[in-house]
Design an enzyme around this catalytic site. Structure first.
Site, PDB file in Angstrom:
ATOM      1  CG  ASP A 155      35.299  38.943  43.045  1.00 28.04           C
ATOM      2  OD1 ASP A 155      34.482  38.020  42.807  1.00 28.04           O
ATOM      3  OD2 ASP A 155      35.310  39.550  44.122  1.00 28.04           O
ATOM      4  CG  ASP A 176      24.533  40.110  49.583  1.00 28.44           C
ATOM      5  OD1 ASP A 176      24.641  38.898  49.834  1.00 28.44           O
ATOM      6  OD2 ASP A 176      25.520  40.813  49.273  1.00 28.44           O
ATOM      7  CD  GLN A 182      37.848  41.067  46.370  1.00 27.00           C
ATOM      8  OE1 GLN A 182      38.361  41.113  47.491  1.00 27.00           O
ATOM      9  NE2 GLN A 182      36.702  40.429  46.147  1.00 27.00           N
ATOM     10  N   GLY A 239      35.241  40.981  49.474  1.00 22.58           N
ATOM     11  CA  GLY A 239      36.335  40.450  50.284  1.00 22.58           C
ATOM     12  C   GLY A 239      36.315  40.891  51.724  1.00 22.58           C
ATOM     13  CG  ASP A 249      28.021  36.754  44.407  1.00 19.40           C
ATOM     14  OD1 ASP A 249      28.938  37.147  43.678  1.00 19.40           O
ATOM     15  OD2 ASP A 249      28.191  36.373  45.581  1.00 19.40           O
ATOM     16  CB  SER A 250      30.438  36.931  39.690  1.00 21.34           C
ATOM     17  OG  SER A 250      31.373  36.768  40.743  1.00 21.34           O
ATOM     18  N   GLY A 251      29.535  34.359  41.588  1.00 20.81           N
ATOM     19  CA  GLY A 251      29.913  32.999  41.955  1.00 20.81           C
ATOM     20  C   GLY A 251      31.321  32.856  42.486  1.00 20.81           C
ATOM     21  N   GLY A 252      32.111  33.927  42.421  1.00 18.28           N
ATOM     22  CA  GLY A 252      33.493  33.836  42.873  1.00 18.28           C
ATOM     23  C   GLY A 252      33.638  33.450  44.326  1.00 18.28           C
ATOM     24  CG  PHE A 253      31.960  34.342  48.891  1.00 21.57           C
ATOM     25  CD1 PHE A 253      32.976  34.813  49.713  1.00 21.57           C
ATOM     26  CD2 PHE A 253      30.960  33.566  49.461  1.00 21.57           C
ATOM     27  CE1 PHE A 253      32.988  34.519  51.075  1.00 21.57           C
ATOM     28  CE2 PHE A 253      30.958  33.274  50.817  1.00 21.57           C
ATOM     29  CZ  PHE A 253      31.975  33.757  51.625  1.00 21.57           C
TER      30      PHE A 253
END
Length: 377
Positions: A147, A268, A191, A218, A93-97
């Site tokens: 994102d 996931d 999104q 999202g 995961d990119s880490g945005g969340f």
């Protein structure tokens, strides 16, 4: 501009799909559930149990791993697969969340998101380019674009701004990903919150940029299930049929079954291990709370027909005792039982889709859940 396709669609039953995604570290059978090893570890389980349960791919997280132990350190030690000993397909995961949910004093600009680490308060800047750099250092098979995820409910203007920013960041992520080794993949993230028109615009914008796969992000961030399913119905049909579709952060077994029915391929969620640590087991007859006193004298297993040894052999009385005593083994057993159930559910769906009987499988699964857990003695 498109990218090489590593996904093969093998069968369809209604909108439900089964396929095969080939990664540098192995093949992923879809529909697939990715157990979450956020910081390079599966809470309560050894990697061999994750493999034995039937998982083809697991998830790691850019935000956590870049903060500790650090992406450069992991790269120097041979990459995330060797570092963790998983040695199989891995998505990061990119880490945005996590920036949205964990970081202190975050500030989003056009260039990057600036925040303070939840670990030590250090000032961090995460740009689309840095998010890709970290994921390439980790060596993940599938990287995600950076994102901005907006928690629902939210105002339309906030959702629109975040969606448009995420599209611009998607372009930058793709450019940064050009130096990735052959066979590694980058997914874009749709999104648009709970607004159909914005979901459409995001999906079409990502398709124009071109990615190896497409995620729907999202969701599962506070909205009711019916809203989540409605947004899947809006976005999924727009996405290319020959590319994998990934619903991020979802979810309950019912969420997953219903999303597969709407054309989603990958999932996931921390729920199997998190609920296991809190005394809840997932079974084919629904969730079972082992904290309840009704289990204290019950010698029966959770499901005597299960293929997973702990589900079939451990008595409810023993699991209840472990949970009530706060024994670590209780959390471990319930976590592996839950991961095994999720993988069994995915295997059942793959087989049903391949045989053209997904509708019957879905109906029977709902009927089993509705029947409820085995009646008490």
């Amino acid at each position: 501009m498109s990218l090489p396709n590593h996904f093969e669609l093998l069968g369809q039953s209604g909108a439900a799909r089964t396929g095969r995604l080939t990664t540098p570290h192995g093949v992923v059978r879809t529909p697939a559930f990715m157990p979450v090893g956020t910081a390079g570890a599966m809470k309560g389980l050894h990697w061999r149990e994750v493999r034995d349960a039937g998982a083809d791919i697991v998830l790691g997280n850019t935000y956590h791993l870049m903060l500790r132990p650090g992406a450069e350190r992991i790269a120097a030690l041979g990459g995330l697969q060797r570092f963790t000993t998983w040695n199989g397909p891995m998505l990061t995961d990119s880490g945005g969340f996590q920036v949205m949910s964990l970081a202190q004093l975050r500030k989003v600009t056009e260039q990057a998101v600036k925040f303070r680490s939840h670990i030590d308060g250090a000032a961090i800047e995460l740009s689309p380019e840095r998010a890709i750099e970290v994921q390439l250092l980790l060596g993940s098979d599938i990287a995600m674009q950076l994102d901005e995820c907006v928690r629902l409910p939210a105002e339309r203007d906030d959702i629109l701004r975040a969606m448009e920013l995420s599209l611009r960041w998607a372009e930058r992520c793709k450019r940064a990903f050009e130096r990735a080794p052959e066979g590694h993949m980058l997914f874009g993230i749709v999104q648009g919150g709970d607004i159909p028109q914005l979901r459409h615009a995001s999906a079409r914008g990502l398709i124009e940029i071109g990615f190896h796969g497409y995620a729907i992000g999202g969701l599962a961030v506070g909205e009711p299930q019916e809203v989540m399913l409605a947004m899947i119905e809006e976005a999924a049909p727009i996405l290319p049929a020959d590319r994998p579709r990934y619903l991020m952060g979802v979810g309950t077994p019912e969420d997953i079954l219903e999303a597969v029915a709407r054309g989603i391929d990958m999932f996931d969620c921390v729920m199997p291990t998190r609920n296991g640590r809190h005394g809840v087991a997932f079974t084919r007859f629904g969730p079972v709370n082992l904290r309840n006193a009704r289990h204290a004298d019950d010698p029966r297993p959770l499901d005597e027909s299960s293929e997973w040894p702990s589900t079939r052999n451990c008595s409810r009385a023993y699991l209840h005792h472990l949970v009530k005593s706060g024994e670590t083994l209780g959390a471990m057993l319930l976590s592996e039982i839950n991961i095994a159930y999720y993988q069994s559910l995915m295997a059942g769906m793959r087989a049903a889709i391949a045989q053209g009987r997904f509708a019957e499988f879905r109906e029977q699964t709902h009927a089993d859940w509705a029947r409820g857990d085995i009646a008490a003695l």
